[in-house]
Design an enzyme around this catalytic site. Structure first.
Site, PDB file in Angstrom:
ATOM      1  N   CYS A 142      -2.304   8.880   2.513  1.00  0.00           N
ATOM      2  CA  CYS A 142      -1.971   8.395   1.165  1.00  0.00           C
ATOM      3  C   CYS A 142      -3.101   8.693   0.175  1.00  0.00           C
ATOM      4  O   CYS A 142      -2.846   8.859  -1.011  1.00  0.00           O
ATOM      5  CB  CYS A 142      -1.630   6.919   1.194  1.00  0.00           C
ATOM      6  SG  CYS A 142      -2.895   5.915   1.968  1.00  0.00           S
ATOM      7  N   GLU A 176       0.890  -1.175   0.000  1.00  0.00           N
ATOM      8  CA  GLU A 176       0.000   0.000   0.000  1.00  0.00           C
ATOM      9  C   GLU A 176       0.922   1.217   0.000  1.00  0.00           C
ATOM     10  O   GLU A 176       1.468   1.586   1.031  1.00  0.00           O
ATOM     11  CB  GLU A 176      -0.896  -0.077   1.245  1.00  0.00           C
ATOM     12  CG  GLU A 176      -2.217   0.602   1.062  1.00  0.00           C
ATOM     13  CD  GLU A 176      -2.103   2.074   1.367  1.00  0.00           C
ATOM     14  OE1 GLU A 176      -1.800   2.843   0.411  1.00  0.00           O
ATOM     15  OE2 GLU A 176      -2.288   2.454   2.524  1.00  0.00           O
TER      16      GLU A 176
HETATM   17  P1  NAD Z   1      10.143   6.667   4.508  1.00  0.00           P
HETATM   18  O1  NAD Z   1       9.752   6.453   3.113  1.00  0.00           O
HETATM   19  O2  NAD Z   1      11.566   6.387   4.869  1.00  0.00           O
HETATM   20  O3  NAD Z   1       9.256   5.801   5.505  1.00  0.00           O
HETATM   21  C1  NAD Z   1       7.909   5.501   5.286  1.00  0.00           C
HETATM   22  C2  NAD Z   1       7.572   4.339   6.216  1.00  0.00           C
HETATM   23  O4  NAD Z   1       8.314   3.196   5.830  1.00  0.00           O
HETATM   24  C3  NAD Z   1       7.976   4.596   7.666  1.00  0.00           C
HETATM   25  O5  NAD Z   1       6.982   4.063   8.490  1.00  0.00           O
HETATM   26  C4  NAD Z   1       9.283   3.841   7.859  1.00  0.00           C
HETATM   27  O6  NAD Z   1       9.450   3.364   9.179  1.00  0.00           O
HETATM   28  C5  NAD Z   1       9.121   2.701   6.896  1.00  0.00           C
HETATM   29  N1  NAD Z   1      10.385   2.250   6.336  1.00  0.00           N
HETATM   30  C6  NAD Z   1      11.349   3.010   5.777  1.00  0.00           C
HETATM   31  N2  NAD Z   1      12.361   2.243   5.341  1.00  0.00           N
HETATM   32  C7  NAD Z   1      12.018   0.970   5.633  1.00  0.00           C
HETATM   33  C8  NAD Z   1      12.639  -0.293   5.446  1.00  0.00           C
HETATM   34  N3  NAD Z   1      13.829  -0.404   4.804  1.00  0.00           N
HETATM   35  N4  NAD Z   1      12.014  -1.388   5.880  1.00  0.00           N
HETATM   36  C9  NAD Z   1      10.816  -1.303   6.496  1.00  0.00           C
HETATM   37  N5  NAD Z   1      10.161  -0.157   6.687  1.00  0.00           N
HETATM   38  C10 NAD Z   1      10.759   0.963   6.273  1.00  0.00           C
HETATM   39  O7  NAD Z   1       9.930   8.146   4.900  1.00  0.00           O
HETATM   40  P2  NAD Z   1       9.076   8.975   5.903  1.00  0.00           P
HETATM   41  O8  NAD Z   1       9.810  10.241   6.058  1.00  0.00           O
HETATM   42  O9  NAD Z   1       8.721   8.248   7.157  1.00  0.00           O
HETATM   43  O10 NAD Z   1       7.771   9.221   5.055  1.00  0.00           O
HETATM   44  C11 NAD Z   1       7.941   9.949   3.861  1.00  0.00           C
HETATM   45  C12 NAD Z   1       7.126   9.423   2.760  1.00  0.00           C
HETATM   46  O11 NAD Z   1       6.576   8.147   2.989  1.00  0.00           O
HETATM   47  C13 NAD Z   1       5.942  10.317   2.545  1.00  0.00           C
HETATM   48  O12 NAD Z   1       6.294  11.372   1.718  1.00  0.00           O
HETATM   49  C14 NAD Z   1       4.954   9.421   1.908  1.00  0.00           C
HETATM   50  O13 NAD Z   1       5.162   9.434   0.513  1.00  0.00           O
HETATM   51  C15 NAD Z   1       5.295   8.064   2.413  1.00  0.00           C
HETATM   52  N6  NAD Z   1       4.349   7.535   3.411  1.00  0.00           N
HETATM   53  C16 NAD Z   1       3.261   6.921   2.926  1.00  0.00           C
HETATM   54  C17 NAD Z   1       2.321   6.421   3.803  1.00  0.00           C
HETATM   55  C18 NAD Z   1       1.097   5.733   3.297  1.00  0.00           C
HETATM   56  O14 NAD Z   1       0.109   5.677   4.000  1.00  0.00           O
HETATM   57  N7  NAD Z   1       1.124   5.160   2.103  1.00  0.00           N
HETATM   58  C19 NAD Z   1       2.513   6.574   5.178  1.00  0.00           C
HETATM   59  C20 NAD Z   1       3.658   7.220   5.640  1.00  0.00           C
HETATM   60  C21 NAD Z   1       4.584   7.690   4.738  1.00  0.00           C
END
Ligand code: NAD
Length: 476
Positions: A284, A250
């Site tokens: 999202c 997702e």
């Molecule tokens: P991010 O992309 O690093 O992290 C997003 C999520 O993924 C976080 O919960 C993080 O803990 C997890 N994550 C990151 N790297 C991971 C890995 N290697 N293995 C497992 N989990 C991992 O960045 P962020 O700063 O936390 O969020 C930024 C972007 O993430 C936002 O701009 C948005 O696009 C996206 N996001 C999307 C949703 C959603 O509901 N689809 C939710 C939160 C963030």
């Protein structure tokens, strides 16, 4: 007012913390103050969780529909009783207004009750065969699930990640976001208190890349469920191919909203403005690109700007707050960059555009209009409180703009023309389409996207089926 709890991992039903483990500082995004230290998993913790998850699967795969349903319904009842406590914790660690956190609790309650019903409906089928033989197709739980949940719905995301595997008869290791651990622990605790065997669901926290590599590197894990950005999703999907783990992804979105000349503009505004600033735009399925037909463009743009200025920004715990702080320091930085880049390329700023104060991560509700297509914000998910309002001429151009990006999560349209509504339902490339409505979910409705927004669904009957595999049995 609930106190923020002390933090731990939950492995084999035990609260695991201390012992020289690394820690992560959990911060209140409204104040910048530290709430608690979160212990992070070492490799040995993850190995233990994997071993327990294998045991948990052997226990839970044999459970009856009644047993699974009783746990889910029991947890739903406990979450109702604990609504205020859970909501307070979610707001403290994530920032959203308390009213939104309360809704999140009730979303979990609705989902667990729906999934409880689905436990009884894992129907297989019998195939047409000669009298002396029998062929059946049965649905079986896929196995231990590794589930990674982000911080934007600190209660709802863990609820989805835990509820579906439990309904399907799987075990699950949940790694929820380190920024919002207490909410996830609260949801897990409700399930354990409702009688879920301790081996079936566990919670770990850690350095995300370490945890995901470790768990997906183990053949014990049979499925990955991830919610987060497309970039991380693609990385995890690659890791999952090594052990052929099934995936539910997702990922990001860039919600287009088509507003036609024949739309009820007042109603579109009354729904879109709070929809945009809900959870500070960190959703999202947030409505993001407003694609507005020429004749109503100015009315819609001006109404949106007024709506943005009327938002009540403040601590999520304070009465009357309609928009809290952003969840972490990365978000205002990203929004600053997006807005500066857009303005640099010729966009106009109708409202907002800067941070508020120097305490916490508050940002002004913002509106950009006449934004050129090459601005970064037109192409990357902003995940923040910024609406983009641009004028368009024809239906064809508007649909082309809606489908221009590689994302395909949620799309919305406002029009009173019934034939057009049908064309849009068919032509918008999205997993969820809202027509004259921003309500695009529900416990019984599949939630998920197409294209770079991912694959598979959560919620609905699809959410449980995604944690199951078919087995065809042919008897001679
Ligand atoms: P991010 O992309 O690093 O992290 C997003 C999520 O993924 C976080 O919960 C993080 O803990 C997890 N994550 C990151 N790297 C991971 C890995 N290697 N293995 C497992 N989990 C991992 O960045 P962020 O700063 O936390 O969020 C930024 C972007 O993430 C936002 O701009 C948005 O696009 C996206 N996001 C999307 C949703 C959603 O509901 N689809 C939710 C939160 C963030």
């Amino acid at each position: 007012m609930t106190d923020y709890p002390s933090l731990h991992m939950t492995i084999d039903g035990q609260k695991v913390s201390g012992g020289g483990r690394r820690t992560f500082e959990v911060v209140n995004p409204a104040t910048g103050e530290t709430l608690a230290e979160l212990p992070l998993a070492e490799a040995a913790d993850l190995d233990r969780a994997l071993e327990v998850a294998e045991k948990g699967f052997q226990i839970w795969r044999k459970s009856t529909a009644q047993e699974r349903a009783a746990v889910l319904q029991g947890a739903a009842r406990l979450m109702v009783e604990r609504q205020e406590e859970l909501a307070c914790i979610a707001t403290l660690e994530q920032g959203k207004p308390l009213a939104e956190s309360r809704i999140e609790v009730m979303m979990n309650v609705g989902l667990f009750n729906f999934y409880a019903g689905e436990c009884f409906r894992n129907y297989g089928r019998e195939l047409v065969r000669p009298e002396e033989s029998r062929s059946t197709v049965r649905w079986e739980p896929v196995g231990p699930v590794a589930a990674f949940a982000p911080w934007n719905f600190p209660l709802g995301n863990p609820g989805r990640k835990l509820g579906a595997p439990i309904a399907a008869g799987c075990s699950v290791i949940l790694k929820s976001a380190e920024e919002t651990p207490a909410s996830a622990l609260g949801v897990l605790q409700a399930l354990l208190d409702a009688g879920l065997p301790k081996e079936v669901a566990q919670a770990v926290f850690g350095v995300p890349d370490e945890v995901s590599r470790h768990l997906l590197g183990s053949p014990i894990i049979r499925k990955l469920s991830f919610t987060g950005s497309t970039v991380v999703g693609k990385h995890l999907a690659r890791l999952a191919t090594e052990n052929m783990q099934r995936t539910t992804m997702e990922l990001g979105g860039h919600g287009p909203v088509l507003v036609f000349d024949d739309a009820d503009v007042e109603k579109a505004l009354a729904t879109s403005v709070p929809g945009k600033y809900r959870n500070c735009g960190q959703v999202c399925v947030s409505p993001t690109r407003f694609i507005v037909q020429e004749d109503v463009f100015e009315k819609f743009r001006d109404g949106f700007i007024e709506g943005a200025r009327n938002q009540q920004v403040g601590d999520g715990l304070a009465d009357g707050t309609s928009m809290g702080p952003m969840a972490n320091p990365r978000r205002p930085e990203a929004i600053d960059r997006f807005i500066a880049d857009a303005v640099d390329k010729g966009a106009k700023l109708g409202a907002g555009g800067k941070r508020i104060g120097n305490q916490g991560y508050f940002y002004e509700p913002s509106v950009l209009f006449d934004v050129p297509l090459d601005a970064e914000i037109m192409n990357e998910e902003p995940f923040g409180p910024v609406a983009i309002v641009n004028p368009f001429r024809s239906e064809e151009e508007m649909i082309a703009e809606a489908n221009r990006l590689p994302y395909g999560l949620a799309a919305y349209a406002w029009t009173s023309d019934v034939q057009r509504q049908r064309r849009l339902a068919s032509q918008l490339e999205a997993g969820m389409v809202g027509i004259n409505s921003h309500m695009i979910g529900g416990a019984d409705s599949p939630f998920g996207g197409v294209k770079w927004s991912g694959h598979g669904s959560e919620d609905g009957i699809e959410g449980v089926k995604a944690c199951m595999v078919t087995k065809a049995v042919h008897e001679g």
